[in-house]
Design a protein around this motif. Structure first.
Motif, mmCIF file in Angstrom:
data_model
loop_
_atom_site.group_PDB
_atom_site.id
_atom_site.type_symbol
_atom_site.label_atom_id
_atom_site.label_comp_id
_atom_site.label_asym_id
_atom_site.label_seq_id
_atom_site.Cartn_x
_atom_site.Cartn_y
_atom_site.Cartn_z
ATOM 1 N N UNK A 652 0.853 -1.264 0.035
ATOM 2 C CA UNK A 652 -0.158 -0.119 -0.181
ATOM 3 C C UNK A 652 0.948 1.218 -0.008
ATOM 4 N N UNK A 653 2.142 0.973 -0.010
ATOM 5 C CA UNK A 653 2.973 2.144 -0.107
ATOM 6 C C UNK A 653 3.015 3.134 -1.581
ATOM 7 N N UNK A 654 1.886 3.901 -1.732
ATOM 8 C CA UNK A 654 1.575 4.623 -2.906
ATOM 9 C C UNK A 654 3.031 5.444 -3.283
ATOM 10 N N UNK A 655 3.613 6.248 -2.067
ATOM 11 C CA UNK A 655 4.771 7.001 -2.388
ATOM 12 C C UNK A 655 5.751 6.320 -3.056
ATOM 13 N N UNK A 656 6.052 4.992 -2.650
ATOM 14 C CA UNK A 656 7.159 4.296 -3.037
ATOM 15 C C UNK A 656 6.972 3.836 -4.609
#
Length: 681
Positions: A652-656
């Motif tokens: 769920x790490x959208x920034x990554x």
């Protein structure tokens, strides 16, 4: 006989009033001082209590400490120091301290400069001290002088140090070490400024619903950590909960009465230690205990936070015990109408006289309070909890899986040593994130099934330890969890514990060896776990402990190369070397694939990522890395397929995702934007 004690022996009624904390301050000081000098009264008190109640609290025998503690605490609150009459204070201490060159100090305990007295625990006195070598204040709990030659008391005190050392959690007091001074043992712990929950309750009265939920959740997290180590606290009460000054973090302390799995011989049948107003009915009756006893005490603490006093008050000690065992406390709503119905009912379930009808685990209590606290903070964005936990007859079928899915709360990551965290539901209540910043919400049935099997196995293990069972059911369930693939290193280690506890030494060593092959390297757990005591005389135990220490050190070096220094060629070499020693470690497989990926060696990375994708713990990272490989090779359809699978399995790490250079070929495509939108709530 000291000049500040009674000249005549205490009557039975006076002993009862002292035990029930019904005396005035002056009466209590004189009576405790007399007890410290009078063997006859001490013997009569023990006989009176054992014959009538089956209960004795070591603390009442710490003669003379009450006035010291009260004066020290009041003075520290006023001035931040212990500026008392030093000579008078020294004369009242139960131990003679070594001389010090600092006139502001009471004396020395080894290298520690004693600042003052801040409290007393189950069997000893607690000092505030300064450790000059590390330039920090510490709390030192020393066994009271009167118990030094009492072998049972000394064993229990040493057990406290072992109990705290085995539990590592932000909401459990941290231990720094155990030392001796003039053959008297003492425990060095973290000093927590701010005072106890009891002090806060005395000063401020009933608390707000949000504060009650927050403090209750934190206490439950501390209990969950202790229960996972097979430890029953047995004396949960506001005075044993510390509130760290400034951020008001609740910390469970005073494990002096804790029961560890192999400690049964240290507690006589029918003799129960604890504080009557907060103990469970089974504890008051001298019956065998399990972890649900602590949950009853948690309910009593929450009741106190709601109304300002304990739920089972009475004029006599016998009256208190009768109320605990037989009487339903006065409804919270009548005493504080501001407390919502759901919280009232939650506390009532915890206070059920029948332990099988209470909330069954501390982890479940954490889940309930976490969800309610989240809703209190964001009622417009977080759905109202369904609160089906309120049904009576709650049992282990009610798990946290459904609660978490209904609440929509992001689950946490369970750290594996110092390595990247494992994707898991936060049944343990640990709100941490892993090194990629991922807080996964796993939907994969395989993971749910495996995690459920593991938690059921572990709860069975803890119950069998507390009830001194034969471990057969725990072993069977852990083997099922092992086959399903959830956290094989920890599951194998738990099987080693179960077999060792059962006395099956050879099988225990086989599973301990297998846990290391799967990557288990928590040498502190191996060294401190009481259930492994049967293995410690065997040379193989020392060899395995040394191996775990070496593996842990090498993992730290490899971790640093990958995460901190981004030296991927070096990291690849180090993880491959570790994989040779831990051939079943799924984490090594994942990190070898990730190291090859970051070097642009996509063909070599692919089989390692495929293996990771098939694991239970790291499926999301395997899918994500395969998506990166497909993107770099121009196979966009497969890239989006794997990236969607990564989200399905917990990534769920959208920034990554948006910043990862490996996915640069996909940026600007409509499907990539939809992928990002899918990850944003």
């Amino acid at each position: 006989m000291t000049k500040n004690s009674l000249s005549e022996c205490l009557s039975d009624r006076a002993i009862g009033r002292l035990l029930a904390d019904e005396m005035t301050e002056a009466e209590s000081e004189l009576s405790e001082a007399h007890l410290g000098d009078c063997t006859s009264c001490q013997n009569r008190m023990s006989a009176l209590v054992n014959n009538n109640l089956g209960w004795i609290d070591f603390r009442v025998q710490l003669a003379g400490l009450t006035s010291i503690v009260r004066r020290g605490a009041e003075n520290e609150m006023k001035s931040g120091s212990f500026d008392l009459e030093r000579d008078a204070l020294k004369s009242e201490l139960p131990v003679e301290l070594a001389p010090t060159d600092d006139p502001a100090m009471l004396g020395r305990l080894g290298r520690y400069e004693v600042v003052g007295v801040i409290g007393h625990g189950s069997m000893g006195i607690v000092f505030k001290a300064f450790d000059g070598s590390l330039n920090r204040f510490v709390a030192i709990k020393m066994l009271a002088a009167g118990f030094v030659h009492n072998s049972a008391a000394r064993q229990r005190f040493e057990r406290e140090g072992q109990a705290i050392a085995a539990v590592r959690d932000p909401h459990v007091i941290e231990i720094y070490g155990v030392e001796e001074f003039n053959r008297i043992p003492f425990i060095i712990m973290r000093y927590v400024p701010g005072g106890s929950l009891q002090r806060c309750l005395d000063s401020n009265g009933p608390m707000s619903v949000t504060t009650i939920c927050r403090i209750g959740m934190q206490i439950a997290k501390g209990l969950n950590a202790a229960h996972r180590q097979g430890i029953i606290h047995r004396d949960i009460k506001p005075a044993n909960i510390l509130l760290e000054d400034g951020n008001q973090i609740a910390i469970v302390s005073d494990f002096g009465l804790a029961r560890v799995g192999d400690e049964a011989t240290m507690t006589r049948t029918g003799v129960i230690a604890g504080t009557p107003q907060f103990m469970s009915p089974e504890q008051a009756k001298g019956k065998s205990l399990d972890f649900r006893s602590d949950l009853f005490s948690l309910g009593s603490v929450l009741y106190s936070l709601c109304v300002g006093h304990s739920p089972f008050r009475a004029e006599t000690l016998m009256g208190v015990v009768h109320r605990v065992c037989e009487v339903t406390p006065k409804p919270i709503g009548e005493l504080n109408p501001e407390i919502p119905d759901w919280l009232v009912e939650f506390i009532e379930i915890l206070l059920n006289k029948k332990r099988e009808e209470r909330i069954q685990t501390a982890a479940h209590a954490v889940a309930v309070l976490e969800g309610e606290l989240a809703y209190l903070h964001s009622p417009l964005t977080i759905p109202r909890p369904e609160r089906d936990w309120s049904n009576r007859g709650l049992c282990e079928k009610q798990t946290r899986w459904s609660l978490l899915k209904r609440w929509g709360i992001a689950t946490s990551v369970l750290a594996i040593g110092l390595l990247v965290a494992v994707i898991s539901f936060s049944l343990l209540g640990t709100g941490t994130t892993n090194r990629w910043g991922v807080i996964p919400t796993v939907q994969e049935e395989q993971f749910i099934s495996a995690r459920t099997a593991y938690e059921l196995a572990y709860e069975t293990h803890l119950l069998e330890v507390s009830l001194r069972g034969d471990m057969a059911e725990s072993i069977q369930r852990h083997k099922e969890a092992f086959e399903l693939g959830f956290d094989p290193p920890q599951t194998a280690f738990n099987l080693a514990r179960a077999y060792a506890y059962q006395g099956s030494i050879e099988i225990a060593f086989q599973w301990l060896e297998d846990s290391l092959r799967h990557g288990f390297h928590d040498r502190n757990a191996i060294a401190a776990e009481p259930e492994l005591s049967n293995l410690r005389k065997d040379m193989r135990y020392t060899l395995l402990l040394n191996r775990a220490t070496d593996i842990d050190r090498r993992f730290q070096i490899a971790d640093e190369a990958y995460f901190a220094n981004q030296d991927y060629p070096k990291a690849e070499i180090l993880y491959r070397q570790l994989f040779r020693d831990c051939p079943n470690d799924e984490f090594c497989v994942m990190m070898i694939g990730a190291s090859l990926l970051e070097q642009g060696r996509y063909t070599e990375a692919k089989p390692w990522c495929e293996k990771t994708r098939k694991s239970v713990r790291f499926a999301n990272f395997g899918n994500y890395n395969l998506g990166c490989i497909a993107a770099q090779k121009g196979d966009f359809d497969r890239a989006f397929l794997f990236l969607n699978h990564a989200i399905d399995t917990g990534f769920t790490d959208v920034n990554h995702l948006k910043a990862d250079h490996q996915l640069k070929p996909l940026r600007g495509l409509p499907r990539f934007n939809r992928l990002v939108e899918r990850m944003v709530p």
